[in-house]
Every structure is written in structure tokens, then in C-alpha cells.
Design a protein around this motif. Structure first.
Motif, PDB file in Angstrom:
ATOM      1  N   ASN A  39       0.819  -1.218   0.000  1.00 20.39           N
ATOM      2  CA  ASN A  39       0.000   0.000   0.000  1.00 20.39           C
ATOM      3  C   ASN A  39       0.851   1.266   0.000  1.00 20.39           C
ATOM      4  OD1 ASN A  39      -2.376  -1.425  -0.100  1.00 20.39           O
ATOM      5  ND2 ASN A  39      -2.745  -1.317   2.105  1.00 20.39           N
ATOM      6  N   GLN A  42       2.033   1.644  -3.514  1.00 18.49           N
ATOM      7  CA  GLN A  42       0.914   2.053  -4.366  1.00 18.49           C
ATOM      8  C   GLN A  42       0.615   3.548  -4.226  1.00 18.49           C
ATOM      9  OE1 GLN A  42      -2.738  -0.123  -3.669  1.00 18.49           O
ATOM     10  NE2 GLN A  42      -3.201  -0.088  -5.865  1.00 18.49           N
ATOM     11  N   ASN A  47      -1.320   6.819 -10.345  1.00 21.50           N
ATOM     12  CA  ASN A  47      -1.879   6.493 -11.664  1.00 21.50           C
ATOM     13  C   ASN A  47      -1.678   5.032 -12.055  1.00 21.50           C
ATOM     14  OD1 ASN A  47      -2.728   9.156 -12.062  1.00 21.50           O
ATOM     15  ND2 ASN A  47      -0.727   9.731 -12.851  1.00 21.50           N
ATOM     16  N   ALA A  48      -0.955   4.281 -11.240  1.00 26.16           N
ATOM     17  CA  ALA A  48      -0.687   2.874 -11.537  1.00 26.16           C
ATOM     18  C   ALA A  48      -1.776   1.991 -10.941  1.00 26.16           C
ATOM     19  CB  ALA A  48       0.663   2.464 -10.973  1.00 26.16           C
ATOM     20  N   THR A  49      -2.140   0.979 -11.683  1.00 23.69           N
ATOM     21  CA  THR A  49      -3.104   0.017 -11.142  1.00 23.69           C
ATOM     22  C   THR A  49      -2.365  -0.947 -10.218  1.00 23.69           C
ATOM     23  OG1 THR A  49      -2.768  -1.582 -12.933  1.00 23.69           O
ATOM     24  CG2 THR A  49      -4.472   0.117 -13.274  1.00 23.69           C
ATOM     25  N   ALA A  50      -3.101  -1.551  -9.314  1.00 21.82           N
ATOM     26  CA  ALA A  50      -2.528  -2.542  -8.404  1.00 21.82           C
ATOM     27  C   ALA A  50      -1.959  -3.708  -9.208  1.00 21.82           C
ATOM     28  CB  ALA A  50      -3.582  -3.030  -7.420  1.00 21.82           C
ATOM     29  N   LYS A  51      -2.627  -4.074 -10.281  1.00 15.75           N
ATOM     30  CA  LYS A  51      -2.166  -5.174 -11.129  1.00 15.75           C
ATOM     31  C   LYS A  51      -0.806  -4.846 -11.751  1.00 15.75           C
ATOM     32  CE  LYS A  51      -3.331  -7.868 -15.209  1.00 15.75           C
ATOM     33  NZ  LYS A  51      -4.237  -8.068 -16.336  1.00 15.75           N
ATOM     34  N   MET A  52      -0.652  -3.635 -12.258  1.00 15.67           N
ATOM     35  CA  MET A  52       0.601  -3.230 -12.891  1.00 15.67           C
ATOM     36  C   MET A  52       1.746  -3.223 -11.877  1.00 15.67           C
ATOM     37  SD  MET A  52       2.577  -2.313 -15.335  1.00 15.67           S
ATOM     38  CE  MET A  52       1.589  -1.966 -16.759  1.00 15.67           C
ATOM     39  N   SER A  54       1.903  -4.898  -9.085  1.00 14.75           N
ATOM     40  CA  SER A  54       2.161  -6.288  -8.699  1.00 14.75           C
ATOM     41  C   SER A  54       3.025  -6.982  -9.742  1.00 14.75           C
ATOM     42  CB  SER A  54       0.849  -7.060  -8.528  1.00 14.75           C
ATOM     43  OG  SER A  54       0.142  -6.578  -7.421  1.00 14.75           O
TER      44      SER A  54
END
Length: 117
Positions: A39, A42, A47-52, A54
Motif C-alpha cells: 500500500n 501504491q 496512476n498505476a493500477t494494483a495489477k501493474m 504487482s
């Protein structure tokens, strides 16, 4: 002269593969002095997704630059830190930062990113 069967391995290209990517070098920069939870990382990249993030962290972990430690608590706590190999990139990142900063200054531009001191 190289034979046709020789695979070319360029150290610069190899380094770019390891630290290239949208967030990898920035993640390495922020982890160079700290252990961080997902977190916290993040929040540095709104602007970054959690998926990106990760995916970037998994790639850094696969390349032995980052250690991922999972604590057996509820909710799960995951902490990231640099390996010794990851720490060895700190001078490289600092040189890249200083070089880029110098060029920006010559062009009359001020750096404006999370990596700024």
C-alpha cells in the motif's frame, strides 16, 4: 568476428531489461533506503493500477532484486525490500538521476517527480 551460433549478450541491454519498465527503476529507488508495504508503494504511484505494480514487483522479485516477505496475519501484510543485488543498483540509479537532472537543468527544466530529493 562472432560465429552465427553465438548469442549476443549486451550488458547495457541486460541492465535495461532488469530495471526498465514503467515503474521498476522508481520502485528500486524508493526501496533503496526503506522496507515498504504494498500500500505504501501504491501511494507513490497514484496512476498505476494494483495489477501493474504487482507485475513489476513480481518481475523484480523473479530477477532477485526484491524480496517479498508475507506475514501470516489477517489481513495479510506484505513487505518489500531490496536484495543485496538490488542494493548494488543504487549507485547506478543515482548516476542516472544526476545525469538526467543535469540535462534537464541545461534545458531550463526542473525535475518534478517522486525521486526528487
Amino acid at each position: 568476428m562472432k560465429s552465427k551460433n553465438t548469442v549476443e549478450i549486451c550488458p547495457v541491454s541486460y541492465t535495461q531489461d532488469l530495471i526498465g519498465g514503467k515503474y521498476k527503476s522508481h520502485i528500486l529507488w524508493f526501496l533503496s533506503d526503506n522496507k515498504m508495504r504494498f500500500n505504501q508503494i501504491q501511494k507513490l504511484f497514484p496512476n498505476a493500477t494494483a495489477k501493474m505494480l504487482s507485475q513489476q514487483l513480481r518481475a523484480l522479485e523473479k530477477d532477485k532484486l526484491v524480496i517479498r516477505k508475507v506475514f501470516p496475519v489477517v489481513p495479510p501484510k506484505t513487505e518489500y525490500s531490496l536484495t543485496k543485488l538490488g542494493q548494488s543498483l543504487k549507485p547506478v540509479l543515482e548516476l542516472m538521476y544526476n545525469w538526467g537532472n543535469e540535462i534537464l537543468n541545461k534545458k531550463g527544466k526542473q525535475p518534478n517527480c517522486g525521486m526528487c530529493n
